[in-house]
Write a protein that holds these residues in place. Structure first.
Motif, PDB file in Angstrom:
ATOM      1  N   MET A  52      44.249  38.970  34.367  1.00  0.00           N
ATOM      2  CA  MET A  52      44.352  37.922  35.389  1.00  0.00           C
ATOM      3  C   MET A  52      45.652  37.161  35.227  1.00  0.00           C
ATOM      4  O   MET A  52      46.055  36.850  34.112  1.00  0.00           O
ATOM      5  N   ALA A  90      39.872  36.367  40.868  1.00  0.00           N
ATOM      6  CA  ALA A  90      38.879  36.981  39.976  1.00  0.00           C
ATOM      7  C   ALA A  90      38.254  38.175  40.677  1.00  0.00           C
ATOM      8  O   ALA A  90      37.605  38.032  41.712  1.00  0.00           O
ATOM      9  N   SER A  99      36.069  40.414  39.298  1.00  0.00           N
ATOM     10  CA  SER A  99      34.762  40.812  38.768  1.00  0.00           C
ATOM     11  C   SER A  99      34.062  39.579  38.211  1.00  0.00           C
ATOM     12  O   SER A  99      34.697  38.534  37.986  1.00  0.00           O
ATOM     13  N   GLU A 121      32.951  39.385  35.292  1.00  0.00           N
ATOM     14  CA  GLU A 121      33.490  39.212  33.939  1.00  0.00           C
ATOM     15  C   GLU A 121      34.780  38.393  33.964  1.00  0.00           C
ATOM     16  O   GLU A 121      34.972  37.487  33.132  1.00  0.00           O
ATOM     17  N   GLU A 122      35.673  38.703  34.902  1.00  0.00           N
ATOM     18  CA  GLU A 122      36.910  37.928  35.012  1.00  0.00           C
ATOM     19  C   GLU A 122      36.617  36.480  35.401  1.00  0.00           C
ATOM     20  O   GLU A 122      37.242  35.546  34.882  1.00  0.00           O
ATOM     21  N   GLU A 135      35.257  34.683  32.411  1.00  0.00           N
ATOM     22  CA  GLU A 135      36.328  34.487  31.437  1.00  0.00           C
ATOM     23  C   GLU A 135      37.159  33.250  31.754  1.00  0.00           C
ATOM     24  O   GLU A 135      37.438  32.430  30.869  1.00  0.00           O
TER      25      GLU A 135
END
Length: 338
Positions: A1, A27, A29, A31-32, A35
């Motif tokens: 990212m 972002a 996903s 997950e991103e 994070e």
């Protein structure tokens, strides 16, 4: 990212208004997204979630970390003889999802064709058109807490859907990023063609026994005839909600304004088209420099190019005031002011 500074949001809002994000990140996903939400570097930084930008009016720069989720995917998770369940990423373009359902003959959202925005924004607003709302076909909504990154699934009931409302605009405002939703569509749908000009348009198309695609095509034709393309003229679609007024007040107004349209919502309430009220107050086609009211649809405020969000906001307040004076009806914005 990649986190960018002083990022222009002009291409990420359908009004095409200039606004600058202090910080910006995309972002792709869950997950991103998690994070960035949990990153201690950004923990204390204010965050602003921006989807398709089809329902926002920027009146200033955004002094925050603007997170643009583009979580994709359409997955069939279950089906039976009559229905199909689809789990859809919040970053999917709403109209693309509608077309996916039309192509597969999944009924229920064909009346919502060509509504701008993303799937993630749809339940927040409980989008609706031509007799259908998203609450009619949604089973659950998935979200991630902005505060702690925890995932949560909201049932239809927990979403507390109302007219252009949900819990995400009220009690849980600015608390969750909607990452996806699960929809229940019909394999043997009962078509809804009784609202607005849908039946008339189908007749003009020489369609006697409409299919899902026919209804979708009719809706697209109606919307294109009435609403400007944001790629050509900056706008956010319907700027105001259609007000619901007491039946007694509607009956009194009909004595003075015999042509006033209305749709019975309940024994106590009648919905009046905001566009009709605005047009009768003399605003249709009005222009003030770079901004104005669309010439074909008074419900749509527009930016012809180089407009300012505060000027549009001021125009909206003038329109509200004039409708209140003429009809005694208060208009509420469907667009979110930033």
């Amino acid at each position: 990212m990649q986190i960018q500074s002083n990022f222009s949001l002009r291409h990420l809002n359908t009004f095409g208004l200039e606004s600058e994000a202090r910080y910006f990140v995309e972002a792709r996903s869950i997950e991103e997204l998690t994070e960035i939400l949990l990153d201690p570097v950004w923990k204390q930084t204010a965050k602003f979630i921006l989807g398709g930008g089809s329902n926002v009016l920027f009146t200033r720069n955004v002094d925050a970390l603007v997170i643009h989720p583009v979580i994709k995917g359409i997955e069939k998770i279950k089906e039976d003889d009559d229905r199909v369940w689809l789990k859809v990423g919040g970053g999917e373009v709403w109209h693309d999802f509608v077309m996916h359902c039309v192509e597969n003959n999944y009924g229920g959202i064909e009346n919502l064709s060509l509504i701008p925005g993303t799937v993630g924004a749809a339940p927040m607003q409980n989008i609706g058109a031509y007799g259908v709302e998203i609450k009619d076909v949604i089973e659950s909504v998935e979200g991630v807490s902005i505060q702690n990154g925890q995932k949560r699934t909201f049932s239809k009931e927990e979403c507390q859907f109302g007219y252009r409302e949900s819990v995400f605009k009220r009690a849980l405002k600015d608390q969750y990023v909607i990452t996806g939703a699960t929809f229940v569509l019909s394999k043997n749908p009962v078509l809804n063609v009784g609202y607005g000009d849908v039946k008339k348009t189908l007749e003009e198309m020489n369609v006697a026994s409409p299919t899902i695609r026919d209804v979708s095509d009719a809706i697209i034709k109606i919307r294109q005839s009435k609403l400007p393309d944001p790629a050509q003229i900056g706008n956010a679609g319907s700027f105001f909600k259609n007000p619901e007024i007491p039946s007694g007040q509607y009956a009194e107004l009909k004595e003075t304004f015999a042509e006033m349209p209305g749709y019975v919502v309940s024994a106590e309430k009648v919905k009046v088209p905001a566009g009709w009220l605005i047009e009768q107050a003399g605003w249709k086609g009005y222009r003030r420099g770079a901004i104005g009211v669309h010439e074909r649809q008074a419900l749509v405020l527009v930016n012809y190019g180089g407009g300012n969000g505060n000027d549009i906001k001021a125009l909206a307040e003038e329109i509200k005031a004039s409708v209140s004076v003429k009809f005694g009806i208060d208009l509420n914005a469907e667009v979110n002011f930033i």
